[in-house]
Write a protein that holds these residues in place. Structure first.
Motif, PDB file in Angstrom:
ATOM      1  N   LEU A   1      40.809  43.528  59.781  1.00  0.00           N
ATOM      2  CA  LEU A   1      40.233  44.578  58.925  1.00  0.00           C
ATOM      3  C   LEU A   1      40.739  44.470  57.487  1.00  0.00           C
ATOM      4  N   SER A   2      42.013  44.093  57.310  1.00  0.00           N
ATOM      5  CA  SER A   2      42.545  43.933  55.952  1.00  0.00           C
ATOM      6  C   SER A   2      41.835  42.795  55.240  1.00  0.00           C
ATOM      7  N   TYR A   3      41.546  41.759  56.015  1.00  0.00           N
ATOM      8  CA  TYR A   3      40.823  40.621  55.439  1.00  0.00           C
ATOM      9  C   TYR A   3      39.435  41.062  54.976  1.00  0.00           C
ATOM     10  N   PHE A   4      38.717  41.782  55.841  1.00  0.00           N
ATOM     11  CA  PHE A   4      37.380  42.284  55.477  1.00  0.00           C
ATOM     12  C   PHE A   4      37.456  43.202  54.259  1.00  0.00           C
ATOM     13  N   PHE A   5      38.438  44.083  54.304  1.00  0.00           N
ATOM     14  CA  PHE A   5      38.654  45.028  53.210  1.00  0.00           C
ATOM     15  C   PHE A   5      38.827  44.260  51.897  1.00  0.00           C
ATOM     16  N   GLY A   6      39.617  43.189  51.932  1.00  0.00           N
ATOM     17  CA  GLY A   6      39.838  42.369  50.741  1.00  0.00           C
ATOM     18  C   GLY A   6      38.547  41.752  50.244  1.00  0.00           C
ATOM     19  N   LYS A   7      37.750  41.218  51.173  1.00  0.00           N
ATOM     20  CA  LYS A   7      36.483  40.591  50.787  1.00  0.00           C
ATOM     21  C   LYS A   7      35.516  41.627  50.215  1.00  0.00           C
ATOM     22  N   MET A   8      35.411  42.783  50.892  1.00  0.00           N
ATOM     23  CA  MET A   8      34.457  43.790  50.431  1.00  0.00           C
ATOM     24  C   MET A   8      34.895  44.372  49.099  1.00  0.00           C
ATOM     25  N   GLY A   9      36.209  44.509  48.928  1.00  0.00           N
ATOM     26  CA  GLY A   9      36.726  44.991  47.649  1.00  0.00           C
ATOM     27  C   GLY A   9      36.409  44.012  46.528  1.00  0.00           C
ATOM     28  N   GLN A  10      36.558  42.736  46.834  1.00  0.00           N
ATOM     29  CA  GLN A  10      36.237  41.710  45.836  1.00  0.00           C
ATOM     30  C   GLN A  10      34.757  41.805  45.456  1.00  0.00           C
ATOM     31  N   VAL A  11      33.901  41.962  46.470  1.00  0.00           N
ATOM     32  CA  VAL A  11      32.467  42.081  46.208  1.00  0.00           C
ATOM     33  C   VAL A  11      32.195  43.302  45.323  1.00  0.00           C
ATOM     34  N   PHE A  12      32.844  44.405  45.665  1.00  0.00           N
ATOM     35  CA  PHE A  12      32.604  45.649  44.931  1.00  0.00           C
ATOM     36  C   PHE A  12      33.044  45.514  43.469  1.00  0.00           C
ATOM     37  N   VAL A  13      34.255  45.017  43.259  1.00  0.00           N
ATOM     38  CA  VAL A  13      34.787  44.889  41.892  1.00  0.00           C
ATOM     39  C   VAL A  13      33.913  43.933  41.073  1.00  0.00           C
ATOM     40  N   THR A  14      33.607  42.763  41.650  1.00  0.00           N
ATOM     41  CA  THR A  14      32.864  41.789  40.855  1.00  0.00           C
ATOM     42  C   THR A  14      31.438  42.261  40.607  1.00  0.00           C
ATOM     43  N   SER A  15      30.855  42.984  41.577  1.00  0.00           N
ATOM     44  CA  SER A  15      29.466  43.389  41.359  1.00  0.00           C
ATOM     45  C   SER A  15      29.368  44.555  40.378  1.00  0.00           C
ATOM     46  N   VAL A  16      30.379  45.416  40.341  1.00  0.00           N
ATOM     47  CA  VAL A  16      30.383  46.485  39.315  1.00  0.00           C
ATOM     48  C   VAL A  16      30.441  45.851  37.921  1.00  0.00           C
ATOM     49  N   LEU A  17      31.302  44.840  37.778  1.00  0.00           N
ATOM     50  CA  LEU A  17      31.398  44.151  36.485  1.00  0.00           C
ATOM     51  C   LEU A  17      30.076  43.452  36.154  1.00  0.00           C
ATOM     52  N   GLN A  18      29.479  42.839  37.186  1.00  0.00           N
ATOM     53  CA  GLN A  18      28.229  42.114  36.979  1.00  0.00           C
ATOM     54  C   GLN A  18      27.114  43.059  36.508  1.00  0.00           C
ATOM     55  N   ILE A  19      27.006  44.201  37.178  1.00  0.00           N
ATOM     56  CA  ILE A  19      25.945  45.140  36.810  1.00  0.00           C
ATOM     57  C   ILE A  19      26.248  45.782  35.462  1.00  0.00           C
ATOM     58  N   GLY A  20      27.524  46.043  35.196  1.00  0.00           N
ATOM     59  CA  GLY A  20      27.903  46.550  33.881  1.00  0.00           C
ATOM     60  C   GLY A  20      27.441  45.604  32.780  1.00  0.00           C
ATOM     61  N   LEU A  21      27.660  44.305  33.028  1.00  0.00           N
ATOM     62  CA  LEU A  21      27.258  43.290  32.051  1.00  0.00           C
ATOM     63  C   LEU A  21      25.736  43.267  31.891  1.00  0.00           C
ATOM     64  N   LEU A  22      25.025  43.361  33.032  1.00  0.00           N
ATOM     65  CA  LEU A  22      23.558  43.377  32.990  1.00  0.00           C
ATOM     66  C   LEU A  22      23.048  44.556  32.150  1.00  0.00           C
ATOM     67  N   LEU A  23      23.641  45.726  32.379  1.00  0.00           N
ATOM     68  CA  LEU A  23      23.189  46.918  31.653  1.00  0.00           C
ATOM     69  C   LEU A  23      23.480  46.778  30.162  1.00  0.00           C
ATOM     70  N   LEU A  24      24.648  46.224  29.843  1.00  0.00           N
ATOM     71  CA  LEU A  24      25.007  46.042  28.428  1.00  0.00           C
ATOM     72  C   LEU A  24      24.035  45.077  27.744  1.00  0.00           C
ATOM     73  N   VAL A  25      23.747  43.966  28.415  1.00  0.00           N
ATOM     74  CA  VAL A  25      22.834  42.984  27.830  1.00  0.00           C
ATOM     75  C   VAL A  25      21.439  43.600  27.672  1.00  0.00           C
ATOM     76  N   ALA A  26      20.986  44.315  28.708  1.00  0.00           N
ATOM     77  CA  ALA A  26      19.662  44.933  28.638  1.00  0.00           C
ATOM     78  C   ALA A  26      19.596  45.938  27.490  1.00  0.00           C
ATOM     79  N   ARG A  27      20.645  46.745  27.369  1.00  0.00           N
ATOM     80  CA  ARG A  27      20.639  47.812  26.366  1.00  0.00           C
ATOM     81  C   ARG A  27      20.751  47.246  24.949  1.00  0.00           C
ATOM     82  N   PHE A  28      21.738  46.358  24.761  1.00  0.00           N
ATOM     83  CA  PHE A  28      22.041  45.969  23.380  1.00  0.00           C
ATOM     84  C   PHE A  28      21.358  44.680  22.938  1.00  0.00           C
ATOM     85  N   ALA A  29      21.063  43.763  23.866  1.00  0.00           N
ATOM     86  CA  ALA A  29      20.369  42.544  23.442  1.00  0.00           C
ATOM     87  C   ALA A  29      18.859  42.753  23.457  1.00  0.00           C
TER      88      ALA A  29
END
Lengths: 288, 291
Positions: A124-152
């Motif tokens: 479960l700790s292993y899964f938790f680590g993987k899902m956390g990684q997915v969550f953190v990286t995808s929040v950053l990814q979508i943040g970047l998408l929104l910034l590019v969409a808004r400002f570029a």
């Protein structure tokens, strides 16, 4: 030799309760996220891919004018605004299914999982680590998408709380489902080398039939129905409800966003994915 | 000794893969604090045995107990008492040596210090280098470090020094001796017979899935196989004599020849005895096939 010298004094009975599992999981999130950003191939094909595609489509189709414009060319939304929800949905799929599917298949074949399986790391700790990684990286990814969409590309983002509430639950449900399915699908490749070849094509096809690159309402009904069997279509539909003007609901099936079905479809996939993970995940293929 | 059960006990262990029998009734015990070497040619069943004991493979028959637990049903608290150095590792290694050890140390209730462990395997200069940028021998040292970071009671070392240069091997032997002093029980497989002779208290030779010899390293093999050899030069040719009393033979030589040229007294090394044992086993197999 005395019997006592061989058993070490001071070993406390370790605690393998939920607290321990979660603490280890949290430390794995940091570790997994660090490793993620060190892999240039995932950085390009998973993390930056939606931003790159949004940029290409927005620039390439700019000349075609706005989407949903009146016959005189006024009104409607820009190409970038029209593509944004689909790219967010694609990002969610890539960060979960593609990223974890390839990542875990590689770890299974290169011996990482075998090594971890010989340590007291709870699964479960292993899964938790993987899902956390997915969550953190995808929040950053979508943040970047929104910034590019808004400002570029000058896309107007929703200003009301209700839209962002919808965004929050579609996102959380979508990313959880995607991550769980990534873990589940990682069983399919027989080797780490074949992992990208096995996992990327279905992910790519799903993007084409689920309204990421092609406008969903233009697809034939039967193809829409096929896409409806998979989660990406529903994530895309939820994101369109958040980011597109209310008038665009008219071209959706039934003329409404149908958020209830989005929730139900994603929940079914989430539960199915959890069951598959529970039944099929092993540190190693025993006795292979 | 206390009456505590041995660290490892295996009796009549068998393992079959379909029609192939990898292990045919292997029996041995390892006492707490003992270093035990499992020797044998490739495919003899060494790794199968060790992987059954580590919990990676299920046995087909017989009994196995590791630290008082059936390895097929070992839980997390059991794994926390083991250290495992697998035969091969190929992780992509996008983390530094220190990051990896820090991560693994967290998994154990009573780990060693990360820096001390890095020093113990001689990777101080490489602590902040990503594992993928290390040489094969250096990566192997990381494997060993990961195996001992949790302060294991029982350490499995499956061909640990493959790819080490001679200096690194000596350093590794020092590390193993330190672990022994702390009371760690060690099960070692190796192709380097000098390594087994240096480190292990007892050794077993496996061939064709069976134990063909077991005992303290100095007593392994038949008595004849261990008879010392006296070698000298006489009239320009090398002469040798196998004798249980090499001192007397040398004294007689001295009486007869004065100081003998090229005098050597050689005790057959573990390697010689091992090759004898494996050779004898293979010969017997061939005879059985022909009979």
């Amino acid at each position: 030799m005395t019997g006592l010298s061989t058993t070490k004094a001071g070993i406390t009975t370790p605690d393998y309760g939920l607290g321990h599992t979660l603490r280890l999981g949290a430390s794995r999130v940091a570790y997994e996220t660090r490793v993620y950003f060190r892999q240039t191939d995932t950085l390009f094909f998973t993390f930056l891919f939606p931003v790159i595609m949004l940029t290409i489509f927005s620039v390439a189709f700019q000349g075609m004018g706005n989407v949903g414009a009146d016959p005189d060319g006024s009104g409607g939304i820009s190409q970038a605004a029209a593509y944004l929800p689909g790219m967010i949905a694609a990002g969610i799929l890539l960060s979960g299914v593609q990223n974890l599917g390839v990542d875990i298949a590689t770890e299974r074949s290169d011996g990482t999982l075998k090594r971890l399986g010989g340590t007291p790391l709870p699964v479960l700790s292993y899964f938790f680590g993987k899902m956390g990684q997915v969550f953190v990286t995808s929040v950053l990814q979508i943040g970047l998408l929104l910034l590019v969409a808004r400002f570029a590309f000058g896309v107007t983002l929703p200003a009301d709380g209700a839209s962002w509430m919808t965004f929050a639950w579609v996102y959380v449900l979508g990313i959880a489902t995607s991550a769980v399915l990534g873990i589940a699908i990682s069983r399919l490749p027989r080797s780490g080398k074949s992992a990208t070849a096995v996992i990327i094509p279905p992910v790519l096809i799903l993007q084409f039939i689920s309204g990421v690159y092609l406008q969903f309402s233009l697809l034939p009904d039967w193809l829409q129905n096929v896409a409806g069997l998979f989660p990406l279509k529903w994530i895309g539909q939820g994101m369109r409800a958040v980011f597109l003007p209310e008038s665009f609901a008219a071209v959706e099936p039934g003329g409404v966003w149908n958020l209830g079905s989005v929730a139900v479809a994603l929940l079914i996939w989430l539960v199915a994915g959890l069951v598959i993970c529970r039944l099929t995940f092993r540190w190693i293929r025993k006795d292979s | 000794m206390t009456t505590a059960e041995p660290a490892v006990s295996v009796s009549d262990l068998t393992k079959t893969y379909g029609a192939f029998t990898a292990l045919k009734g292997v029996t041995f015990e390892i006492e707490h604090g003992e270093t035990f070497a499992l020797l044998g040619p490739n495919g003899a069943g060494k790794s199968t045995t060790i992987e059954i004991l580590e919990g990676y493979r299920d046995r087909s028959g017989g009994e196995a107990r590791v630290l008082g637990v059936d390895p097929q049903h070992g839980g997390l608290s059991w794994k926390a008492r083991l250290g495992i150095v697998l035969q091969s590792s190929g992780e992509s290694g996008n983390v530094t040596v220190r990051e990896q050890l820090t991560q693994f140390a967290r998994l154990y209730p009573n780990p060693r210090s990360v820096d001390e462990t890095i020093t113990a395997v001689g990777l101080e200069q490489k602590a902040n280098v990503r594992i993928k940028n290390l040489s094969g021998g250096q990566r192997r040292r990381v494997d060993v470090a990961l195996g001992v970071i949790g302060r294991p009671e029982l350490l499995f070392l499956d061909e640990p020094t493959t790819g080490f240069d001679p200096e690194a091997r000596r350093q590794f032997w020092g590390l193993i001796r330190d672990l022994k002093k702390e009371g760690t029980t060690i099960l070692l497989t190796t192709h380097y017979l000098d390594e087994a002779a240096q480190l292990s208290d007892r050794a077993a030779v496996v061939a064709g899935g069976q134990l063909v010899a077991i005992g303290p390293v100095g007593t392994l093999g038949s008595t004849e196989a261990r008879v010392p050899i006296v070698r000298w030069s006489e009239n320009g040719s090398v002469r040798e004599q196998r004798t249980l009393d090499p001192g007397r033979t040398v004294a007689e030589l001295f009486d007869r020849l004065g100081e003998p040229a090229g005098l050597e007294v050689v005790r057959p090394s573990l390697e010689d005895i091992y090759l004898d044992l494996v050779g004898a086993y293979e010969k017997k197999q061939q005879e059985e096939v022909l009979a």
